[in-house]
Each structure stands twice: as C-alpha cells, then as structure tokens.
Design a protein around this motif. Structure first.
Motif, short mmCIF file in Angstrom:
data_model
loop_
_atom_site.label_atom_id
_atom_site.label_comp_id
_atom_site.label_asym_id
_atom_site.label_seq_id
_atom_site.Cartn_x
_atom_site.Cartn_y
_atom_site.Cartn_z
N GLY A 1 0.80 -1.21 0.00
CA GLY A 1 0.00 0.00 0.00
C GLY A 1 0.83 1.27 0.00
O GLY A 1 2.07 1.23 0.03
N TYR A 2 0.14 2.41 -0.07
CA TYR A 2 0.79 3.72 0.02
C TYR A 2 1.92 3.88 -1.00
O TYR A 2 2.98 4.44 -0.70
CB TYR A 2 1.30 3.98 1.43
N GLY A 3 1.72 3.34 -2.20
CA GLY A 3 2.72 3.45 -3.25
C GLY A 3 3.79 2.38 -3.21
O GLY A 3 4.66 2.32 -4.08
N GLY A 4 3.73 1.51 -2.19
CA GLY A 4 4.73 0.46 -2.04
C GLY A 4 5.90 0.91 -1.19
O GLY A 4 6.51 1.96 -1.44
N VAL A 5 6.20 0.13 -0.15
CA VAL A 5 7.31 0.46 0.75
C VAL A 5 8.03 -0.83 1.13
O VAL A 5 7.39 -1.83 1.45
CB VAL A 5 6.84 1.17 2.04
N PHE A 6 9.34 -0.80 1.09
CA PHE A 6 10.17 -1.89 1.61
C PHE A 6 10.91 -1.39 2.85
O PHE A 6 11.30 -0.23 2.92
CB PHE A 6 11.23 -2.33 0.60
N ALA A 7 11.12 -2.28 3.81
CA ALA A 7 11.96 -1.95 4.96
C ALA A 7 12.60 -3.22 5.48
O ALA A 7 12.00 -4.31 5.41
CB ALA A 7 11.15 -1.26 6.06
N LYS B 1 6.19 0.89 -6.12
CA LYS B 1 5.27 0.50 -7.18
C LYS B 1 5.11 1.59 -8.23
O LYS B 1 4.31 1.47 -9.16
CB LYS B 1 3.90 0.13 -6.58
N GLY B 2 5.84 2.67 -8.08
CA GLY B 2 5.74 3.79 -9.01
C GLY B 2 6.71 3.69 -10.17
O GLY B 2 7.57 2.80 -10.23
N LYS B 3 6.57 4.64 -11.09
CA LYS B 3 7.45 4.66 -12.25
C LYS B 3 8.87 5.07 -11.88
O LYS B 3 9.83 4.70 -12.57
CB LYS B 3 6.89 5.62 -13.30
N LYS B 4 9.00 5.85 -10.80
CA LYS B 4 10.32 6.28 -10.37
C LYS B 4 10.51 5.92 -8.89
O LYS B 4 10.37 6.76 -8.00
CB LYS B 4 10.49 7.79 -10.57
N PRO B 5 10.83 4.66 -8.61
CA PRO B 5 11.02 4.26 -7.21
C PRO B 5 12.14 5.06 -6.55
O PRO B 5 13.13 5.42 -7.18
CB PRO B 5 11.40 2.77 -7.31
N ALA B 6 11.95 5.34 -5.28
CA ALA B 6 12.99 6.04 -4.53
C ALA B 6 14.18 5.13 -4.30
O ALA B 6 14.08 3.90 -4.38
CB ALA B 6 12.43 6.52 -3.19
N ALA C 1 7.37 -13.92 -4.15
CA ALA C 1 6.36 -13.12 -4.82
C ALA C 1 4.97 -13.57 -4.38
O ALA C 1 4.72 -14.75 -4.16
CB ALA C 1 6.50 -13.26 -6.33
N GLU C 2 4.07 -12.60 -4.22
CA GLU C 2 2.66 -12.87 -3.90
C GLU C 2 1.83 -12.23 -5.00
O GLU C 2 1.69 -11.00 -5.05
CB GLU C 2 2.31 -12.31 -2.53
N PRO C 3 1.24 -13.05 -5.92
CA PRO C 3 0.57 -12.48 -7.09
C PRO C 3 -0.62 -11.59 -6.78
O PRO C 3 -0.96 -10.71 -7.57
CB PRO C 3 0.13 -13.72 -7.88
N ASP C 4 -1.26 -11.78 -5.62
CA ASP C 4 -2.39 -10.93 -5.26
C ASP C 4 -1.94 -9.56 -4.76
O ASP C 4 -2.76 -8.64 -4.66
CB ASP C 4 -3.24 -11.61 -4.18
N PHE C 5 -0.65 -9.42 -4.43
CA PHE C 5 -0.10 -8.14 -3.99
C PHE C 5 1.25 -7.96 -4.69
O PHE C 5 2.31 -8.02 -4.05
CB PHE C 5 0.07 -8.12 -2.46
N PRO C 6 1.24 -7.71 -6.00
CA PRO C 6 2.48 -7.69 -6.78
C PRO C 6 3.37 -6.50 -6.46
O PRO C 6 2.91 -5.44 -6.06
CB PRO C 6 1.98 -7.62 -8.22
N GLN C 7 4.66 -6.72 -6.66
CA GLN C 7 5.68 -5.67 -6.53
C GLN C 7 6.46 -5.66 -7.84
O GLN C 7 7.42 -6.42 -8.02
CB GLN C 7 6.60 -5.94 -5.34
N PRO C 8 6.06 -4.83 -8.81
CA PRO C 8 6.71 -4.84 -10.14
C PRO C 8 8.22 -4.65 -10.07
O PRO C 8 8.93 -5.16 -10.92
CB PRO C 8 6.03 -3.67 -10.86
N LEU C 9 8.67 -3.93 -9.09
CA LEU C 9 10.10 -3.66 -8.99
C LEU C 9 10.92 -4.94 -8.84
O LEU C 9 12.05 -5.04 -9.29
CB LEU C 9 10.37 -2.73 -7.80
N LEU C 10 10.33 -5.97 -8.20
CA LEU C 10 11.04 -7.21 -7.92
C LEU C 10 10.46 -8.41 -8.64
O LEU C 10 11.16 -9.40 -8.85
CB LEU C 10 11.05 -7.49 -6.41
N ASP C 11 9.18 -8.35 -9.01
CA ASP C 11 8.52 -9.53 -9.55
C ASP C 11 8.70 -9.68 -11.06
O ASP C 11 8.51 -10.76 -11.60
CB ASP C 11 7.02 -9.48 -9.23
N ASP C 12 9.00 -8.58 -11.76
CA ASP C 12 9.14 -8.67 -13.22
C ASP C 12 10.41 -9.41 -13.62
O ASP C 12 11.41 -9.39 -12.92
CB ASP C 12 9.14 -7.26 -13.82
#
Length: 508
Positions: free
Chosen positions: A434-440, A454-459, A497-508
């Motif tokens: 959520g909230y644009g995607g966050v890793f920690a 999950k955005g076009k320009k990940p931080a 990977a969890e297909p119901d909650f994808p993370q394009p940055l890592l799953d592609d």
C-alpha cells in the motif's frame, strides 16, 4: 486469483517441526514449562502510537490500567508490528510470516459485492496460531476486528481456528462505533436500528457529539461478549484474542471520558468538521484522549476478570498495537478523522505515522505480563516483531509448528523470563503493497527503507543507524553503500512473490 469462498478449512495434521524451525516443538516446551500450560490473552489496539501510553512517556492521556500492567510485567521498547496498516499486520500476527512471505501485504477488499464485504481472505492452507493452539487443546475466542476474510470465505475466523468470534469481520464496518451489525460467528447480529455511518461532514452549524451516536456502542458490546466467553472457558487452557478497535477513528467515545479532559485543549484548536475524513466532533482533542482512556478501561475489565477467576498467575497477557498512529490530512490542524496525534506526540518522537515503514509507523508499544516468569517493572530492548508471537505461543503451549509453513519469528520466551536473548538468524523485514509500495529491513542496528516501490520512479534505498539515530533523522546511505547493498540483497533473497499483492520492482 485466489479462490475466495472455500469450504471450511481442510483437516490437516501437525508434524514435528523440521530441524531448521527457529523454535522448540511441543515436547521440549512441555519439559521447560513443567507441563503447566499458561492461558494466553493477546490484546491488540488499533492505530495506537508508540507514545500514547503513560508507561511509554505520554503526559496528557490517562491510561492507569495499562500503566499498572507495565509495572507488573515487561515493556518491550523495540517491538514492531508486522505491517504499517491493519489487515497485513493481522495476517503477519496470525501466520507468523513476515510481509515478504505473508499472503496479505496490504489492505484490499474481497469484492464479494456486499456493503461490507470483508477483506481479501487468507487461504485454507495457511495455518494460524489459533489453529496451532486449538490443536494443542486450547479453547480459542476472538473479539474485536478481524480483517482477514469474510465469514463465509476461507479467511473467516471460525474457519481459521477460532471456536468463537464476535465483532467486526470487515474493517470498513469498523469505521463506525455505532454500526448496523456485528458479526457473531458466521451470522450478523443487528445492534443499531439507526446506525451511524462512519464518514460524514458538517461544514457549518453547531457540531454536537450526540448527533453521531446510536443506541449500542460496539466496543462495550464486544467487551461484554469477551467477558462472557472468558467466564465459560475459565476451567480449561484458553487463547483469548482481543483485537479491540480503539483508537481507530471515527471519534465517538463515551461522553463521560470526554468530560474528564480540559476544555482548554479544544478552545485552542477548534471544532473538527470531518474535513479529513470520518466523523465531525466538537472537542476532537478530548475525544481522541477519551478513546484511549476507554480502551484502557476495557483492558482493566479483562485484567479484573482474570483476577476474579483466579487466573492471573497462570495467564500470559500481551498488549500491543497493529501499527502506528494515524497520519495527517488536508487540514493540517488535524490528523485523519480529527485525531490529535501531533498535540499528544503520539509517535513518541519517532519519524512517520500509520502507512509508513519508518519507526513511527511500525514501532508500537508492547507490554507482557506473566506472573512468576516475567520480572515486574522490567524492560527489554531486544528488537522483536509480530512473527515472534507465533513461535512464542507455539512453544509455551506445547503446540507443534506446521511443517509445511515457514515461520519467520523467534521464540521470545527466554528473553521474557530472563534466560537470555535469543539469536535471530534472519533480519526483520516488511514488504508493504500500500501507500505506493514500501520496503523496509532491519538487521541489528541498521535499517533500510525504500519508498514508492510500485511507481514509475522508485525512490532509492535510505539507510539509518538506529543505535545512534532512533528517530531516523539522517539518511546515511551515501556514507555506507556496502551496507545498503547488503541489506538490499538480503531483502531480495528473503522474500517470495505474492501475485495478489504484486511488486513490479522485484517480480518482473
């Protein structure tokens, strides 16, 4: 897509934990406990911040029962939720799997077409801590907010190990404290003929608190059911799960608590008219404090019943929160719902709020009381988090871990009883959808955070040294690129990977 409406959970057989399971199996636990299995009471507040209890430094809000609980037990001062919002945090708690392995990684409705459909369900195959404890001979009851699947889906609480459930199945129904109904097992019990919607505004005119109250205050009704269940199950080992809904907005607390707080608070800041969502309130600062004091009073009721039944000495009580305090809104004078989180320093000086994977969104107050085992008035600074409770409760109950399900926590019981801090072989981590995607990820004294995943320009990854900078005020990623690379690699290696909650940055 996961099949949502499965039949009741399939019968599964618990097997002895494999050798690399990070906690003890039943035989060892029974010997360590001398065959005495404690009752377990787990109380989960909703959006309670790290700094909102007196025993964690709060100066304005009255929380005498929780302060007493802390004086009788241990404060865990570096305890983390499993996620920065409701549903995934509860999934992590129930499953013992961190967000890199959890089935639920963000708030998402099941979409079954009802007004209050319930959230995306956990699967039949997932084994919850309630199922482990039930298989070990515990009575299991849940009272409060569920959020892990509609009652008639695979995620319904009665299909995930709970003998009895009463409260809000759907998180959106829980946006009002005077809802039309509450869920009683797999049925709905009407409690308000004239329910109050959780989202209204009043741009003009006098705001009157009673205009946003109904006939039956849901937290009191939920508490009554929990107390009744406790009385009926006091003769056998029990797991009482109390995911109470306060202080999650809307603000509709009892007037008697509001009246105990200074009128000057709200004379200074003014009326809340619903401009940041949820319901208006004439005295938002007093109302927010009242919600916490009402929660504290409900905790006191449970503790008193344990005393009345002579159960306190053999009951492990854990109190914590599902994430940090609610964040700010468009009107800067208030947080979402009119909450006064800045006024009360709700995050306790930590950076961030709910929805954030900074410390303020994840680090939560935690108190553990276990008479005769946990030293009264003690503290632990061991970094710990929600997956650890699965491991801990499995051990102390004499239960057995499911062999097919990886558990990411460690058994905290040695730390709790003063027999040494357990080793943690894997880092603490969060993959939030959520909230644009966050890793920690936190490993020892180091923590890395990456936003907008999950955005076009990940931080870029940020890096903080928590031992010297607990407030995460200085990003030192540029000074320690090798540490950033190490933590980023650990994060990638420590997830699936969890297909119901994808993370394009890592799953592609």
């Amino acid at each position: 897509m996961r099949f949502l409406f499965a039949p009741a959970s399939v019968v599964f057989c618990f097997m002895l934990a494999v050798l690399d399971t990070p906690f003890l199996h039943g035989e060892v636990a029974e010997g360590w406990m001398d065959g005495i299995r404690p009752n377990i009471v787990f109380i989960l507040a909703d959006d309670l911040g790290y700094g909102e209890l007196g025993c964690f430094g709060q100066q304005k809000i009255k929380t005498p029962n929780l302060d007493r609980l802390a004086s009788q037990g241990m404060r865990l001062t570096q305890h983390y939720s499993g996620a920065p919002v409701c549903a995934p945090a509860r999934c992590v708690l129930m499953s013992g799997q961190h967000l890199g392995h959890a089935e639920i990684r963000g708030n998402r409705d099941s979409g079954n077409g009802r007004k209050f459909p319930g959230q995306w369900p956990i699967t039949d195959e997932l084994v919850t801590i309630a199922e482990v404890l039930k298989a070990a001979g515990y009575s299991t009851g849940g009272f409060g907010k569920w959020g892990l699947g509609p009652t008639d889906s695979s995620g319904g609480p009665n299909r995930q190990g709970f003998d009895r459930f009463f409260g809000y199945n759907c998180q959106r129904n829980a946006h009002s404290y005077y809802p039309p109904f509450l869920d009683s097992d797999e049925e709905q019990e009407t409690i308000n003929q004239n329910p109050v919607p959780g989202h209204l505004k009043q741009p003009t005119g006098e705001v009157i608190a009673d205009d946003f109250r109904g006939e039956v205050y849901a937290p009191d009704r939920i508490l009554a059911e929990a107390v009744d269940w406790l009385g009926k199950n006091k003769e056998n080992p029990f797991f009482l799960y109390l995911p109470f809904v306060e202080p999650h907005v809307s603000m509709q607390p009892p007037q008697e608590w509001i009246d105990r707080y200074p009128a000057s608070w709200d004379e200074e800041n003014g009326v809340y008219r619903g401009e940041n969502g949820y319901l208006p309130h004439p005295r938002p600062r007093a109302a927010y404090a009242a919600m916490l004091s009402d929660l504290d009073e409900h905790v006191g009721t449970i503790l008193d019943r344990l005393d009345d039944y002579g159960l306190s000495e053999n009951t492990l009580v854990v109190f914590t929160s599902d994430n940090g305090p609610t964040h700010g809104g468009r009107n800067f004078r208030f947080h979402i719902g009119g909450a006064a989180c800045t006024f009360f320093d709700s995050a306790g000086g930590l950076k961030g709020y709910k929805g954030s994977c900074y410390e303020g969104g994840l680090r939560v107050p935690c108190i553990v009381r276990w008479p005769g085992k946990v030293q009264p008035g003690s503290t632990s600074s061991m970094p710990s988090y929600f997956p650890d409770w699965f491991a801990t409760f499995t051990t102390i109950s004499g239960g057995e871990a499911p062999a097919h399900q990886r558990c990411d926590g460690v058994d905290l019981s040695p730390e709790l009883i003063g027999q040494g801090t357990p080793d943690r072989e894997r880092p603490l981590m969060w993959e939030f959808a959520g909230y644009g995607g966050v890793f920690a990820i936190r490993d020892g004294e180091w923590k890395a955070v990456r936003r907008r995943t999950k955005g076009k320009k990940p931080a870029d990854w940020e890096l903080y040294h928590l031992a010297t900078d607990p407030n995460e005020s200085t990003d030192v990623a540029g000074l320690h690129p090798e540490m950033v690379e190490r933590l980023a690699t650990q994060f990638s290696n420590e997830r699936t990977a969890e297909p119901d909650f994808p993370q394009p940055l890592l799953d592609d």
